[in-house]
Design an enzyme around this catalytic site. Structure first.
Site, PDB file in Angstrom:
ATOM      1  N   GLU A 164     -12.269  -2.939 -26.124  1.00  0.00           N
ATOM      2  CA  GLU A 164     -11.542  -2.729 -24.868  1.00  0.00           C
ATOM      3  C   GLU A 164     -12.382  -1.857 -23.923  1.00  0.00           C
ATOM      4  OE1 GLU A 164      -8.738  -4.245 -24.050  1.00  0.00           O
ATOM      5  OE2 GLU A 164      -7.990  -4.952 -25.982  1.00  0.00           O
ATOM      6  N   ASN A 166      -6.643  -8.727 -18.999  1.00  0.00           N
ATOM      7  CA  ASN A 166      -6.566  -9.736 -20.061  1.00  0.00           C
ATOM      8  C   ASN A 166      -7.880 -10.489 -20.260  1.00  0.00           C
ATOM      9  OD1 ASN A 166      -3.888  -9.231 -20.693  1.00  0.00           O
ATOM     10  ND2 ASN A 166      -3.165 -10.558 -19.047  1.00  0.00           N
ATOM     11  N   ARG A 219      -2.458  -6.782 -12.888  1.00  0.00           N
ATOM     12  CA  ARG A 219      -2.691  -6.327 -14.260  1.00  0.00           C
ATOM     13  C   ARG A 219      -3.408  -7.382 -15.108  1.00  0.00           C
ATOM     14  NH1 ARG A 219       0.789  -2.584 -18.155  1.00  0.00           N
ATOM     15  NH2 ARG A 219       1.613  -1.079 -16.706  1.00  0.00           N
ATOM     16  N   LYS A 231      -8.057   1.802 -16.220  1.00  0.00           N
ATOM     17  CA  LYS A 231      -6.757   1.153 -16.475  1.00  0.00           C
ATOM     18  C   LYS A 231      -5.696   1.742 -15.552  1.00  0.00           C
ATOM     19  CE  LYS A 231      -3.373  -0.528 -19.690  1.00  0.00           C
ATOM     20  NZ  LYS A 231      -2.987  -0.913 -21.038  1.00  0.00           N
ATOM     21  N   HIS A 278      -6.153 -14.121 -28.250  1.00  0.00           N
ATOM     22  CA  HIS A 278      -4.814 -14.316 -28.812  1.00  0.00           C
ATOM     23  C   HIS A 278      -4.755 -15.581 -29.665  1.00  0.00           C
ATOM     24  CE1 HIS A 278      -2.985 -11.535 -25.525  1.00  0.00           C
ATOM     25  NE2 HIS A 278      -3.331 -10.859 -26.601  1.00  0.00           N
ATOM     26  N   LYS A 331       3.943   0.353 -20.906  1.00  0.00           N
ATOM     27  CA  LYS A 331       4.710  -0.682 -21.604  1.00  0.00           C
ATOM     28  C   LYS A 331       4.988  -0.187 -23.016  1.00  0.00           C
ATOM     29  CE  LYS A 331       2.023  -4.373 -20.233  1.00  0.00           C
ATOM     30  NZ  LYS A 331       1.571  -5.739 -20.449  1.00  0.00           N
ATOM     31  N   HIS A 340      -7.278  -6.935 -33.459  1.00  0.00           N
ATOM     32  CA  HIS A 340      -7.137  -7.321 -32.044  1.00  0.00           C
ATOM     33  C   HIS A 340      -8.461  -7.167 -31.289  1.00  0.00           C
ATOM     34  CE1 HIS A 340      -5.514  -7.940 -28.103  1.00  0.00           C
ATOM     35  NE2 HIS A 340      -5.944  -6.743 -27.714  1.00  0.00           N
ATOM     36  N   ARG A 367      19.343   7.469 -22.295  1.00  0.00           N
ATOM     37  CA  ARG A 367      18.795   6.828 -21.079  1.00  0.00           C
ATOM     38  C   ARG A 367      17.441   7.414 -20.674  1.00  0.00           C
ATOM     39  NH1 ARG A 367      24.242   7.173 -19.739  1.00  0.00           N
ATOM     40  NH2 ARG A 367      25.275   5.157 -19.849  1.00  0.00           N
ATOM     41  N   GLU A 386       3.910  -5.092 -13.562  1.00  0.00           N
ATOM     42  CA  GLU A 386       3.308  -6.397 -13.841  1.00  0.00           C
ATOM     43  C   GLU A 386       3.911  -7.489 -12.955  1.00  0.00           C
ATOM     44  OE1 GLU A 386       3.497  -7.551 -18.029  1.00  0.00           O
ATOM     45  OE2 GLU A 386       1.330  -7.324 -18.064  1.00  0.00           O
ATOM     46  N   HIS A 398      -8.778 -12.190 -23.490  1.00  0.00           N
ATOM     47  CA  HIS A 398      -7.571 -12.187 -24.314  1.00  0.00           C
ATOM     48  C   HIS A 398      -6.958 -13.578 -24.512  1.00  0.00           C
ATOM     49  CE1 HIS A 398      -8.020  -7.902 -23.933  1.00  0.00           C
ATOM     50  NE2 HIS A 398      -6.917  -7.656 -24.613  1.00  0.00           N
TER      51      HIS A 398
HETATM   52  N1  GLY Z   1       1.260   0.322 -23.213  1.00  0.00           N
HETATM   53  C1  GLY Z   1       0.250  -0.548 -22.775  1.00  0.00           C
HETATM   54  C2  GLY Z   1       0.373  -0.994 -21.367  1.00  0.00           C
HETATM   55  O1  GLY Z   1       1.289  -0.619 -20.687  1.00  0.00           O
HETATM   56  O2  GLY Z   1      -0.457  -1.740 -20.887  1.00  0.00           O
END
Ligand code: GLY
Length: 386
Positions: free
Chosen positions: A207, A268, A264, A249, A275, A165, A288, A143, A259, A271
């Site tokens: 980026e 993008n 957030r 960031k 994409h 993320k 990318h 956990r 998010e 993007h």
């Molecule tokens: N790991 C990338 C983000 O959280 O944006």
């Protein structure tokens, strides 16, 4: 067993910059330094002492890496072992297919075999694929165990290692299985970038340029004034641009960690086009960041068409991108039709009820999200820049 204090670690960290990410009890530091891989153990020790003040038992860690950067992972491993940690190294195959449940399952077995407990660290030494997979492992084993990122690409330094993320792919979609899981800390060593292939370095730079356009006109100006240092990968310039990118960031993530508020989304920029280009070119054909550098120029042109900015804002981006040697247009032979591009855009997770959404600049250093862009304007930009 001794746990050296961070201060004994030194000269290598003399010029370091620390970015603090403020997320209540999940707050952590990003340490940006040069020649610092051998300082991972004392740095990790200081983070442990902040998070778990009682120093009980032996420190242990599973270092996860891939074949391309195994030498850097060995340096990290030696730093840990020399400091008395019980540490093991697991080397994965480079590439997106590593972000799979099969690989994670194998890593769970490694942690079980080493009798990992809740204080055993998972340390990711690698790019985004390793950070995302090892982060998912750390988020789910027991956990949640301490997770430390040691990114080895510019893209991971400024993007994938910041934000929390983590995740793996499902055959149906990339990053479908995952979690929000903040690390105990991130240890960035700019000297690792000296051996990064040029294409990967410039891909990460997209980026960096993006942060200037979306959030910080002065930072964009700094990039314009430091082309030579950026091209030669000057350590001081790298420390500054990585620290500033991480800070920018982090500011966004602090306001929208999960998010939920839409904030957030500013990250993008470029993007939606990117994409679509990546998907049509075939993943891996266009890196990318390459797709992002082209995508930003399309998005900026779209903003001009919508009357949001003067042509000068796009021209500055094109000049910077081209001066750095980054790709500014789709490679020859990428004869994607406007219909194909629009179809991909409509599949994008940022699309709401079939309505195209774009993050567009309204001035250098500021972007907003627009959900009312007519398809005809997108088609006009696609035709013009084809
Ligand atoms: N790991 C990338 C983000 O959280 O944006």
């Amino acid at each position: 067993m001794t746990h050296p204090e961070p201060s004994s670690a030194t000269d290598q960290l003399a010029d370091s910059i620390t970015v603090h990410v403020n997320l209540a009890e999940r707050s952590y530091d990003i340490l940006i330094a040069s020649d610092s891989l051998s300082c991972v153990a004392p740095t990790a020790e200081s983070w442990y002492m902040q998070r778990f003040p009682s120093k009980d038992g032996q420190r242990s860690a599973l270092v996860v890496t891939d074949r391309n950067v195994a030498n850097h992972a060995e340096t990290v491993l030696s730093s840990l072992v020399d400091a008395g940690w019980k540490a093991e190294l697991e080397q994965l195959e480079p590439g997106e297919t590593t972000k799979s449940l099969d690989v994670i399952s194998r890593l769970y077995d490694c942690l079980v075999a080493m009798k990992a407990d809740r204080k055993t660290a998972v340390i990711a030494v690698g790019g985004g694929v390793i950070g995302d997979s090892a982060g998912f492992l750390a988020a789910t084993y027991g956990r949640g165990v301490p997770f430390i990122q040691v990114p080895t690409t510019l893209l991971a330094d400024v993007d994938s290692s910041v934000g929390g993320k983590v995740g793996i792919n499902h055959p149906a979609a990339k990053n479908l299985i995952g979690a929000f899981y903040q690390p105990l800390g991130v240890c960035i060593d700019t000297s690792v970038l000296t051996t990064l292939p040029e294409r990967d370095y410039l891909s990460g730079m997209a980026e960096v340029v993006k942060y200037g356009v979306i959030l910080d006109a002065d930072f964009f100006g700094y990039l314009e004034q430091n082309i030579a240092g950026l091209k030669s990968r000057d350590p001081g310039v790298l420390r500054h641009i990585i620290a500033r990118s991480c800070q920018l960031k982090a500011d966004v993530v602090e306001q929208d960690e999960y998010e939920r508020t839409g904030l957030r989304a500013v990250l993008n920029y470029g993007h939606t086009f990117a994409h679509a280009f990546e998907a049509l070119a075939g993943y891996g054909e266009l890196l990318h960041g390459e797709a992002v550098s082209i995508g930003m120029l399309y998005a900026s042109r779209l903003a001009e068409k919508r009357g949001l900015i003067d042509a000068d804002v796009t021209a500055r981006q094109r000049t910077l991108i081209e001066s750095l040697g980054m790709i500014s247009r789709l490679p020859p032979g990428s004869d994607f039709t406007a219909d194909a591009i629009l179809d991909k855009m409509k599949l994008d997770k940022k699309t709401v009820a079939g309505q195209l959404r774009f993050v567009l600049p309204t001035q250098m250093g500021h972007v907003e999200t627009f959900g009312d862009v007519p398809e005809s304007d997108v088609r006009a930009v696609l035709a013009e820049l084809a």
